[in-house]
Design an enzyme around this catalytic site. Sequence first.
Site, PDB file in Angstrom:
ATOM      1  N   ASP A   1       0.852  -1.175   0.000  1.00 14.91           N
ATOM      2  CA  ASP A   1       0.000   0.000   0.000  1.00 14.91           C
ATOM      3  C   ASP A   1       0.897   1.238   0.000  1.00 14.91           C
ATOM      4  O   ASP A   1       2.113   1.147   0.240  1.00 14.91           O
ATOM      5  CB  ASP A   1      -0.876  -0.046   1.267  1.00 14.91           C
TER       6      ASP A   1
ATOM      7  N   ASP B   1      -0.445   5.047   1.028  1.00  8.25           N
ATOM      8  CA  ASP B   1      -0.797   5.989   2.091  1.00  8.25           C
ATOM      9  C   ASP B   1      -0.640   5.354   3.463  1.00  8.25           C
ATOM     10  O   ASP B   1      -1.266   4.334   3.775  1.00  8.25           O
ATOM     11  CB  ASP B   1      -2.237   6.480   1.919  1.00  8.25           C
TER      12      ASP B   1
ATOM     13  N   GLU C   1     -15.113   2.882   7.978  1.00  5.06           N
ATOM     14  CA  GLU C   1     -13.946   2.094   7.556  1.00  5.06           C
ATOM     15  C   GLU C   1     -13.120   1.652   8.752  1.00  5.06           C
ATOM     16  O   GLU C   1     -12.586   0.530   8.770  1.00  5.06           O
ATOM     17  CB  GLU C   1     -13.072   2.920   6.610  1.00  5.06           C
TER      18      GLU C   1
ATOM     19  N   SER D   1     -17.307   9.937  -4.498  1.00  2.00           N
ATOM     20  CA  SER D   1     -16.073  10.704  -4.708  1.00  2.00           C
ATOM     21  C   SER D   1     -15.813  10.910  -6.195  1.00  2.00           C
ATOM     22  O   SER D   1     -15.420  12.000  -6.623  1.00  2.00           O
ATOM     23  CB  SER D   1     -14.884   9.980  -4.073  1.00  2.00           C
TER      24      SER D   1
ATOM     25  N   SER E   1      -2.614   1.136  -4.469  1.00  2.00           N
ATOM     26  CA  SER E   1      -3.201   2.200  -3.663  1.00  2.00           C
ATOM     27  C   SER E   1      -4.652   2.450  -4.030  1.00  2.00           C
ATOM     28  O   SER E   1      -5.013   2.483  -5.209  1.00  2.00           O
ATOM     29  CB  SER E   1      -2.405   3.503  -3.862  1.00  2.00           C
ATOM     30  N   ALA E   2      -5.471   2.655  -3.002  1.00  2.00           N
ATOM     31  CA  ALA E   2      -6.865   3.042  -3.224  1.00  2.00           C
ATOM     32  C   ALA E   2      -7.011   4.549  -3.332  1.00  2.00           C
ATOM     33  O   ALA E   2      -8.125   5.066  -3.391  1.00  2.00           O
ATOM     34  CB  ALA E   2      -7.732   2.520  -2.067  1.00  2.00           C
TER      35      ALA E   2
ATOM     36  N   LYS F   1      -8.741  -4.329  -3.202  1.00  2.00           N
ATOM     37  CA  LYS F   1      -7.410  -4.259  -3.810  1.00  2.00           C
ATOM     38  C   LYS F   1      -6.935  -5.622  -4.308  1.00  2.00           C
ATOM     39  O   LYS F   1      -6.135  -5.707  -5.222  1.00  2.00           O
ATOM     40  CB  LYS F   1      -6.393  -3.733  -2.793  1.00  2.00           C
TER      41      LYS F   1
ATOM     42  N   ASP G   1      -1.523  -0.866   5.879  1.00  2.00           N
ATOM     43  CA  ASP G   1      -1.910  -0.301   7.173  1.00  2.00           C
ATOM     44  C   ASP G   1      -3.390  -0.468   7.471  1.00  2.00           C
ATOM     45  O   ASP G   1      -3.858  -0.027   8.523  1.00  2.00           O
ATOM     46  CB  ASP G   1      -1.554   1.194   7.235  1.00  2.00           C
TER      47      ASP G   1
END
Length: 303
Positions: free
Chosen positions: A43, A45, A90, A111, A158-159, A212, A238
């Site tokens: 990941d 972030d 989340e 979004s 990455s999301a 993911k 994370d």
Amino acid sequence: MKFIEEIKRRFGAAVYIRDEQVVDTKICQLVEGGVEKLQIISDFDRTISTSVHNNEPTKSSFCVFESCSSLTEDYKQKARELYNKFLPIEDDPNMTVAEKLPYIEDWWRQSERLLKNMRFRYEDIELAVKQADVKLREGSAEVFQKLYKHNVPVIVLSAGIGDVVELTLIHENLLTANVSVVSNFLDIADADDGSTVIKGFKGSKLIHVFNKNEHAYLESHSNDTKLSGRLNVILMGDSLGDANMDGGIAYDTVLRIGFLNSDVETKDDPYLLQYERAFDIVLVQDQTMGAFDYLLEEIINNR
């Protein structure tokens, strides 16, 4: 058990391992396989980047993007409202992934809708990346250099906003030939007035924190040459969704390292227990690449 003992000696109270025997066996398999069999799935972030710096939370790739000066204040306000609404869901340790999933999918869909037909200057992203000065975990540059030197493939999954992730890695001189970024990249078009219009995100499916694994699978099969024979994986993330980024592919060995970026008061902390079930090694409030670097050195030196 020498590897486990050394990790515990170096990182002490920050390390939690639910099944030391299983983890030690996995590390032995990684070391025996050497760098020729290794690939990294990570990941971005708050995994490659830190979660805090100078006691302040660091910006995610979405937050960096939202700081672009040419984006409207209306967009920024609505994006913050979505963040404040959905992030507690989340992070809720009392909800299962299945219960969270429809909310997270809704968050990403909303979004993208906010972004559609938005006009902005693309070069603002480069400026936003420089101004945000996102801090990477201590030792990130060194481990990326080692991975590049030994030609170990790295998939950054990455999301977030892929454009920001790539530009941040470029800014840090870490986007080398062995590194691929799989993320939500902006689908843009030039407008008549010289500005850029956002059409949405590229591709037919958005990448969010709980899907993911599907994209890791697709990425691994579209890079057969790069990943051929790379059946040993070190996976880092994370969030609980990151633990499945290998996508259920039949690798020989997958060692999962989870960064738990919140305080843990007891060993019975519900969040910690969830992370221990999802990851092989859990590092609590560790803002470094130290544990990964130690494992990488052991693998490199077994030649």
